[in-house]
Design an enzyme around this catalytic site. Structure first.
Site, PDB file in Angstrom:
ATOM      1  N   GLY A 164     -12.638 -95.767 -19.900  1.00  0.00           N
ATOM      2  CA  GLY A 164     -12.914 -97.266 -20.575  1.00  0.00           C
ATOM      3  C   GLY A 164     -13.946 -97.906 -19.844  1.00  0.00           C
ATOM      4  N   GLU A 275     -19.928-113.297 -22.000  1.00  0.00           N
ATOM      5  CA  GLU A 275     -19.281-112.210 -22.654  1.00  0.00           C
ATOM      6  C   GLU A 275     -19.840-112.025 -24.110  1.00  0.00           C
ATOM      7  OE1 GLU A 275     -17.300-110.124 -22.397  1.00  0.00           O
ATOM      8  OE2 GLU A 275     -16.129-110.081 -20.695  1.00  0.00           O
TER       9      GLU A 275
END
Lengths: 473, 78
Positions: A164, A275
Site C-alpha cells: 500500500g 493532502e
C-alpha cells in the site's frame, strides 16, 4: 510491455518526449515542489520531471523524480499503450486486463537494490534528497513508496500480504511516522500485531516501476495480492525478491528498500500534511516506525509525488484504478452500467453512465455506489447519466445535467452517512450527507419532460471523425 | 538573517537539536523540535523557520499534544 524498474520506464518516457531533466541547481525547497505543481497546473499532457543538481547533494548522483504518471500520456505509456490513447479507452483496457487477475509472480534473488546494505548509522536524509512538499507540512515526507506488511495472524498467506501507499513523515534519521488508518489493510495488520503485543515488521520500498505503485493505491479486497494484480495489469509475471531481515516480498526493481518495525502501542504527533483534498490534514498521534536496515542501488533515485489541490499526479495514479473497481462491483449486480468515472478527489465525486431499465433504476444504481466498500468512504456526490453519454467527457456530462436533471424529481439525499474524515466538509469529521443527481432520461413509468426529438449526429459523423483525425496527423 | 536554531517555529519550545547536515558539507543544516517533531532546513524561507513569522493557524500549543486523538486507537491486548 512490462517495465522491469523505474529506470526502464524513465527511458521510455524520454524516448516519447514525456521526460524533462532539469540540471540547474535547485534548493530542496521550494523549487522541486513548485515545479511539480506548475506542470500539473499547465497541462494534463505534461512530462515527468527529473532533478539531478540538488543543493547539498552530489550533482548527478542524487536524483529526484516527480510527476512520473502525472498526465494522461504518461498513464497510457505505463499501460504500454500509445501515449495519445483516450481516457475512456485506457479505462476499458484497465478493466479488461483485470480479468487476468491473479497473474503469476516471479521470485528472484538478484535484485539490484541489494548492491549496498546499511545496517547501522542510518541517515535517510543523507541517503535520499528528502524535502518538504508543501509549505506547512510538519517536515519531510515519503509519499509514493510501497509499504509492505503481512498479517501477523496469518503470516503465510501471500494474498493477505499488503502493498500500500501510506504517507510517511521522516521524523529523524532512522525514525518515521506513518498513517495506517483503521480501515486500511496495514491498519488491520497493525491491529493484529498490537493485540498480540508485537511490533509489526514492514518494508518501505522507494522508486518503483509505475504499475505496482498504481496497484498499491487501488482499493483491492483484503486477501487480493497487489503483486498478482500488477502481473495482470502488466500482462507479465511480476518479479519480487525477499527482503533479508523481514522476509517480506519486495518489488525486484526498487531503488531503496527500508526495513523496520511499527512499534506496538506507540503513538506520537504526526502532521499536518497537505493532502489530496487540497487541504492540510491537521495533527494527530499516529504510529511510529523504527528503521533497522536499508538496502539500495548505487546512487538511488528518489521518486516522490507532489500532492495538494487536485489535479496532481495523485489524481492520475488513482483515477482509473478507483473507477475500474467501482465499475466492476456495480456491473456484477447491474450489467446495465456502461462506465464509471470516479476520478474526482479519489471518488468523492463520481459519474456513472447506465442504461435505464425502468424509472428510478439509475437512482438505485447511484445509491448502490455509496454502499460498495470504496463508497463507504467516498461517493459523496454521484451523477447518473445515460449510457449514450461518455462519463469521461465533462462537456457531455454537463449537457446531461443541464437538460435531463430536474432538481425536484432527480435529487436523492442520504443523510448522515460515512465518508473519509479528511473530507473537510464532513461534520463531524467522517460523517456527511450524500447526494445522487439523476441526469438520465426518464423511463416508464416516469414520462415527464420533452425528450422525443433529440438532435442526432448527421449521418457519417463517425467516419468524418476518422478522416479529420487522419488529416490532423 | 541568521537562521533560527534554538526555538521551534511551530510550537515555540526551546527543545531543538540538529537533525542532520548536508552530504556536501556546509550547504545546509536541518533542525528538529523534540516537542512537536517539526523540522526545517536552514535554506528555507523565514515563513517556515522563524517563530514570529509562522502563521498562527499552523501553530500548536505543546500542552495540546498529549490530547490529540490517537489514530488508529491502540487496541486491547489479547
Amino acid at each position: 510491455m512490462a517495465y522491469a524498474d523505474l529506470r526502464e520506464f524513465l527511458a521510455t518516457l524520454d524516448r516519447s518526449g514525456q521526460l524533462l531533466t532539469y540540471s540547474d541547481a535547485v534548493d530542496p525547497e521550494p523549487g522541486m515542489s513548485a515545479a511539480a505543481r506548475a506542470v500539473a497546473n499547465l497541462t494534463d499532457r505534461g512530462p515527468a520531471l527529473v532533478f539531478d543538481n540538488i543543493n547539498g547533494y552530489e550533482p548527478g548522483r542524487s536524483r529526484v523524480v516527480l510527476n512520473l504518471v502525472g498526465s494522461w500520456p504518461n498513464h497510457a505509456l505505463m499501460l504500454g499503450l500509445d501515449k495519445d490513447t483516450a481516457i475512456k479507452d485506457q479505462f476499458f483496457e484497465f478493466a479488461r486486463r483485470w480479468e487476468a487477475f491473479p497473474g503469476p509472480v516471479e521470485r528472484r534473488d538478484d535484485a539490484p537494490w541489494q548492491e549496498v546494505t546499511v545496517g547501522g548509522g542510518i541517515d535517510l536524509f543523507r541517503l535520499l534528497p528528502l524535502f518538504r512538499l508543501n509549505t506547512y507540512d510538519v517536515g519531510c515526507y515519503i509519499d509514493k513508496a510501497c509499504v509492505i506488511s503481512r498479517d501477523p495472524d496469518d503470516p503465510d498467506d501471500f494474498g493477505k500480504q499488503n502493498v500500500g501507499i501510506y504517507r510517511i513523515q521522516v521524523k529523524d534519521k532512522d525514525r518515521l511516522g506513518i498513517q495506517p488508518l483503521a480501515a486500511h489493510d496495514l491498519g488491520l495488520h497493525l491491529r493484529h500485531a498490537e493485540e498480540r503485543g508485537e511490533n509489526l515488521p514492514i518494508v518501505i520500498a522507494i522508486g518503483n516501476e509505475p504499475v505496482i505503485t498504481t496497484v498499491a493505491g487501488m482499493p483491492l479486497a483484503y486477501d487480493q495480492s497487489e503483486y498478482e494484480m500488477a502481473a495482470a495489469i502488466q500482462c507479465a509475471p511480476y518479479p519480487i525478491t525477499k527482503a533479508a531481515a523481514t522476509g517480506l516480498d519486495v518489488p525486484w526493481g526498487s531503488e531503496v528498500v527500508i526495513e523496520g518495525e511499527i512499534i506496538a502501542g506507540e503513538r506520537e504527533i504526526e502532521g499536518p500534511f497537505g493532502e489530496f483534498t487540497g487541504h492540510y490534514s491537521g495533527a494527530r498521534r499516529q504510529p511510529v516506525v523504527k528503521v533497522h536496515r536499508v538496502a539500495h542501488r548505487t546512487d538511488p533515485i528518489h521518486e516522490q509525488l507532489y500532492i495538494g489541490k487536485p489535479w496532481t499526479e495523485m489524481d492520475y495514479t488513482v483515477a482509473l484504478n478507483t473507477s475500474v473497481v467501482l465499475y466492476r462491483q456495480l456491473k456484477a449486480e447491474f450489467p446495465e452500467v456502461a462506465a464509471v468515472n470516479a476520478m474526482y478527489t479519489q471518488g468523492l465525486l463520481g459519474i456513472i453512465s447506465v442504461r435505464q431499465r425502468f424509472g428510478g433504476f439509475a437512482k438505485a444504481v447511484g445509491l448502490r455506489a455509496m454502499t460498495v466498500p470504496h463508497g463507504l468512504a467516498y461517493c459523496k456526490v454521484i451523477i447518473m447519466v445515460d449510457d449514450t453519454v461518455d462519463p469521461f467527457n465533462l462537456p457531455q456530462v454537463m449537457w446531461a445535467l443541464s437538460v435531463y436533471y430536474h432538481p425536484f424529481y432527480d435529487t436523492v439525499i442520504v443523510p448522515n452517512v460515512s465518508v473519509l474524515a479528511l473530507d473537510p466538509s464532513s461534520e463531524p469529521a467522517g460523517i456527511t450527507h450524500k447526494i445522487v443527481l439523476d441526469a438520465t432520461t426518464p423511463a416508464p413509468p416516469e414520462t415527464r419532460g420533452h425528450y422525443t426529438q433529440l438532435v442526432a449526429d448527421p449521418e457519417g459523423t463517425a467516419e468524418w471523425e476518422d478522416i479529420i483525425r487522419r488529416l490532423l496527423g | 538573517m541568521t537562521p533560527n536554531t534554538t526555538v521551534c517555529p511551530r510550537c515555540d519550545a526551546e527543545n531543538v537539536r540538529v537533525l542532520t547536515t548536508s552530504p556536501v558539507p556546509g550547504r545546509w543544516t536541518m533542525h528538529v523540535c523534540d516537542t512537536c517533531v517539526y523540522s526545517w532546513r536552514s535554506t528555507e524561507p523565514s515563513s517556515v523557520t522563524d517563530p514570529p513569522a509562522y502563521p498562527p493557524e499552523f501553530k500548536i500549543d505543546p500542552a495540546e499534544i498529549p490530547h490529540l486523538p490517537a489514530t488508529p486507537a491502540v487496541p486491547r491486548r489479547r
